[in-house]
Design a protein around this motif. Structure first.
Motif, PDB file in Angstrom:
ATOM      1  N   PHE A   1       0.968  -1.331   0.132  1.00 51.86           N
ATOM      2  CA  PHE A   1       0.163  -0.003   0.067  1.00 51.86           C
ATOM      3  C   PHE A   1       0.613   1.241  -0.138  1.00 51.86           C
ATOM      4  CE2 PHE A   1      -2.445   3.051   2.366  1.00 51.86           C
ATOM      5  CZ  PHE A   1      -3.366   3.506   1.585  1.00 51.86           C
ATOM      6  N   PHE A   2       2.216   1.184   0.789  1.00 52.86           N
ATOM      7  CA  PHE A   2       2.921   2.309   0.888  1.00 52.86           C
ATOM      8  C   PHE A   2       3.972   2.355  -0.455  1.00 52.86           C
ATOM      9  CE2 PHE A   2       1.261   1.275   4.918  1.00 52.86           C
ATOM     10  CZ  PHE A   2       0.477   2.461   5.297  1.00 52.86           C
ATOM     11  N   THR A   3       3.917   1.596  -1.312  1.00 52.28           N
ATOM     12  CA  THR A   3       4.954   1.657  -2.357  1.00 52.28           C
ATOM     13  C   THR A   3       4.233   1.888  -3.771  1.00 52.28           C
ATOM     14  OG1 THR A   3       5.803  -0.478  -1.277  1.00 52.28           O
ATOM     15  CG2 THR A   3       6.406   0.100  -3.677  1.00 52.28           C
ATOM     16  N   PHE A   4       5.080   2.797  -4.408  1.00 53.94           N
ATOM     17  CA  PHE A   4       4.632   3.235  -5.844  1.00 53.94           C
ATOM     18  C   PHE A   4       5.802   2.603  -6.784  1.00 53.94           C
ATOM     19  CE2 PHE A   4       4.483   6.303  -9.108  1.00 53.94           C
ATOM     20  CZ  PHE A   4       3.018   6.305  -9.681  1.00 53.94           C
ATOM     21  N   THR A   5       5.042   1.895  -7.806  1.00 57.31           N
ATOM     22  CA  THR A   5       5.990   1.399  -8.868  1.00 57.31           C
ATOM     23  C   THR A   5       6.050   2.138  -9.988  1.00 57.31           C
ATOM     24  OG1 THR A   5       4.497  -0.277  -9.218  1.00 57.31           O
ATOM     25  CG2 THR A   5       6.047  -0.832  -7.632  1.00 57.31           C
ATOM     26  N   GLY A   6       5.182   3.150 -10.077  1.00 61.02           N
ATOM     27  CA  GLY A   6       5.069   3.655 -11.402  1.00 61.02           C
ATOM     28  C   GLY A   6       6.054   4.375 -12.209  1.00 61.02           C
ATOM     29  N   MET A   7       7.090   4.425 -11.375  1.00 64.87           N
ATOM     30  CA  MET A   7       8.319   5.225 -12.150  1.00 64.87           C
ATOM     31  C   MET A   7       9.445   4.198 -12.533  1.00 64.87           C
ATOM     32  SD  MET A   7       7.655   8.553 -11.875  1.00 64.87           S
ATOM     33  CE  MET A   7       6.699   9.574 -10.703  1.00 64.87           C
ATOM     34  N   ARG A   8       9.046   2.836 -12.429  1.00 65.31           N
ATOM     35  CA  ARG A   8       9.816   1.959 -13.028  1.00 65.31           C
ATOM     36  C   ARG A   8       9.920   1.848 -14.656  1.00 65.31           C
ATOM     37  NH1 ARG A   8       8.151  -3.671  -9.643  1.00 65.31           N
ATOM     38  NH2 ARG A   8       8.740  -2.764  -7.477  1.00 65.31           N
ATOM     39  N   VAL A   9       8.889   2.332 -15.136  1.00 67.56           N
ATOM     40  CA  VAL A   9       9.180   2.558 -16.827  1.00 67.56           C
ATOM     41  C   VAL A   9      10.138   3.395 -17.242  1.00 67.56           C
ATOM     42  CG1 VAL A   9       6.500   2.067 -16.742  1.00 67.56           C
ATOM     43  CG2 VAL A   9       7.330   4.307 -16.485  1.00 67.56           C
TER      44      VAL A   9
ATOM     45  N   LEU B   1       5.777  12.265 -15.423  1.00 64.82           N
ATOM     46  CA  LEU B   1       5.124  10.962 -14.778  1.00 64.82           C
ATOM     47  C   LEU B   1       4.826  11.399 -13.345  1.00 64.82           C
ATOM     48  CD1 LEU B   1       7.435   8.111 -16.043  1.00 64.82           C
ATOM     49  CD2 LEU B   1       5.069   8.559 -16.786  1.00 64.82           C
ATOM     50  N   LYS B   2       3.645  11.100 -13.052  1.00 68.11           N
ATOM     51  CA  LYS B   2       3.321  11.762 -11.700  1.00 68.11           C
ATOM     52  C   LYS B   2       3.240  10.674 -10.578  1.00 68.11           C
ATOM     53  CE  LYS B   2       0.283  15.339 -13.513  1.00 68.11           C
ATOM     54  NZ  LYS B   2      -0.999  16.385 -13.670  1.00 68.11           N
ATOM     55  N   ALA B   3       3.234  10.922  -9.230  1.00 67.09           N
ATOM     56  CA  ALA B   3       3.162  10.196  -8.143  1.00 67.09           C
ATOM     57  C   ALA B   3       2.293  11.213  -7.192  1.00 67.09           C
ATOM     58  CB  ALA B   3       4.334   9.646  -7.533  1.00 67.09           C
ATOM     59  N   SER B   4       0.890  11.354  -7.510  1.00 62.97           N
ATOM     60  CA  SER B   4       0.122  12.244  -6.583  1.00 62.97           C
ATOM     61  C   SER B   4      -1.044  11.137  -6.135  1.00 62.97           C
ATOM     62  CB  SER B   4      -0.567  13.253  -7.583  1.00 62.97           C
ATOM     63  OG  SER B   4      -1.405  12.692  -8.362  1.00 62.97           O
TER      64      SER B   4
ATOM     65  N   GLU C   1      -2.516   8.774  -8.227  1.00 65.76           N
ATOM     66  CA  GLU C   1      -1.947   7.568  -8.724  1.00 65.76           C
ATOM     67  C   GLU C   1      -1.469   6.568  -7.442  1.00 65.76           C
ATOM     68  OE1 GLU C   1      -1.792  10.802 -11.827  1.00 65.76           O
ATOM     69  OE2 GLU C   1      -0.902  10.693  -9.731  1.00 65.76           O
ATOM     70  N   PHE C   2      -1.380   7.181  -6.250  1.00 70.11           N
ATOM     71  CA  PHE C   2      -0.792   6.434  -5.213  1.00 70.11           C
ATOM     72  C   PHE C   2      -1.649   6.907  -4.159  1.00 70.11           C
ATOM     73  CE2 PHE C   2       3.691   6.569  -2.707  1.00 70.11           C
ATOM     74  CZ  PHE C   2       3.210   5.266  -2.193  1.00 70.11           C
ATOM     75  N   PRO C   3      -2.549   6.123  -3.836  1.00 69.10           N
ATOM     76  CA  PRO C   3      -3.738   6.651  -2.662  1.00 69.10           C
ATOM     77  C   PRO C   3      -2.926   6.761  -1.451  1.00 69.10           C
ATOM     78  CG  PRO C   3      -4.811   4.988  -4.340  1.00 69.10           C
ATOM     79  CD  PRO C   3      -3.045   5.087  -4.473  1.00 69.10           C
ATOM     80  N   ALA C   4      -1.912   6.114  -1.108  1.00 64.90           N
ATOM     81  CA  ALA C   4      -1.396   6.197   0.159  1.00 64.90           C
ATOM     82  C   ALA C   4      -0.944   7.415   0.682  1.00 64.90           C
ATOM     83  CB  ALA C   4      -0.158   5.278   0.510  1.00 64.90           C
ATOM     84  N   LEU C   5      -0.887   8.390  -0.344  1.00 62.14           N
ATOM     85  CA  LEU C   5      -0.341   9.814  -0.323  1.00 62.14           C
ATOM     86  C   LEU C   5      -1.567  10.502   0.244  1.00 62.14           C
ATOM     87  CD1 LEU C   5       1.653  10.788  -3.406  1.00 62.14           C
ATOM     88  CD2 LEU C   5       2.541  10.206  -1.171  1.00 62.14           C
TER      89      LEU C   5
ATOM     90  N   ALA D   1      -0.761  16.596  -1.791  1.00 61.37           N
ATOM     91  CA  ALA D   1      -1.012  14.993  -2.205  1.00 61.37           C
ATOM     92  C   ALA D   1      -1.870  15.167  -3.684  1.00 61.37           C
ATOM     93  CB  ALA D   1      -1.457  14.255  -1.264  1.00 61.37           C
ATOM     94  N   SER D   2      -2.211  16.445  -3.785  1.00 63.00           N
ATOM     95  CA  SER D   2      -3.172  16.799  -4.995  1.00 63.00           C
ATOM     96  C   SER D   2      -2.999  17.919  -5.340  1.00 63.00           C
ATOM     97  CB  SER D   2      -4.645  16.342  -4.766  1.00 63.00           C
ATOM     98  OG  SER D   2      -5.192  16.449  -5.904  1.00 63.00           O
ATOM     99  N   ALA D   3      -1.843  18.562  -5.950  1.00 63.41           N
ATOM    100  CA  ALA D   3      -1.483  19.958  -6.249  1.00 63.41           C
ATOM    101  C   ALA D   3      -2.213  20.573  -7.392  1.00 63.41           C
ATOM    102  CB  ALA D   3       0.033  20.000  -6.655  1.00 63.41           C
TER     103      ALA D   3
END
Length: 206
Positions: free
Chosen positions: A47-55, A68-71, A74-78, A165-167
């Motif tokens: 839940f606390f890990t975001f893997t979307g930047m692996r690409v 590429l966003k981690a907001s 995309e990442f509900p734990a934020l 978390a949501s700019a």
């Protein structure tokens, strides 16, 4: 007795005013727990890990500007953590057009390449800088800003941190020319003709 009632009324009015000011200047709301868990969600390390930047690793560099966003979307734990990230990729000669983040300031760290950056304050004063790899630049909350990779041969890459978390992002060109604002209104606003406005609008049609 009347004097006391007046004092209480004055204190109540002041409390309302101060409360309104606090609300109007608030960012992300403070939470009363360690973190916020969406319904029907299993809580573990995933839940606390975001893997979307692996690409980004080993992938081809884009041919146009890409974010590429981690907001929180995309990442509900934020949710409730008042932080988010974005990785920005600038091919040679590309631009991140003028835009704003209504709910957060942005701290941009240039990892590779060179960028021209700038923002406009509420007095219409432009602040610009040419960044080299390793430089950090802050874009104040809510102000219009941009980044431009002026190097016609080399790409650039940056990481941005946001104080929310949501700019939110409002692209100025898209918001103006890719919506249903009447062309006549835009022509008067930009002191030009409808034909010019329609040509600009046509550039936003997919």
């Amino acid at each position: 007795m009347v004097n006391m009632a007046c004092k209480l009324e004055l204190l109540f009015t002041l409390a309302l005013v101060l409360g309104t000011l606090c609300i109007s200047h608030a960012g992300d709301a403070d939470i009363l727990s360690d973190f916020i868990v969406p319904m029907n969600t299993t809580i573990d390390g995933n839940f606390f890990t975001f893997t979307g930047m692996r690409v980004l690793l080993g992938g081809d560099f884009p041919t146009t500007f890409k974010v590429l966003k981690a907001s929180m979307a995309e990442f509900p734990a934020l949710n409730g953590q008042s932080v988010s990230y974005a990785v920005l990729q600038y091919p040679a000669g590309s631009v991140n057009p003028p835009h704003t983040h209504p709910r957060a300031s942005e701290l941009l760290f240039l990892l590779n390449g060179n960028l021209q950056v700038g923002f406009v304050d509420t007095t219409n004063k432009l602040f610009t800088q040419t960044l080299q790899a390793g430089d950090i630049f802050v874009f104040p909350k809510g102000l219009i800003h941009y980044q431009y990779n002026y190097d016609e041969k080399n790409s650039a890459i940056a990481v941005s941190a946001f104080g929310s978390a949501s700019a939110g992002t409002a692209s100025i060109p898209s918001s103006v020319f890719n919506t249903s604002i009447d062309s006549g209104i835009l022509a008067k606003s930009f002191k030009t003709d409808v034909e010019t406005i329609q040509k600009i609008k046509s550039g936003f049609v997919a």
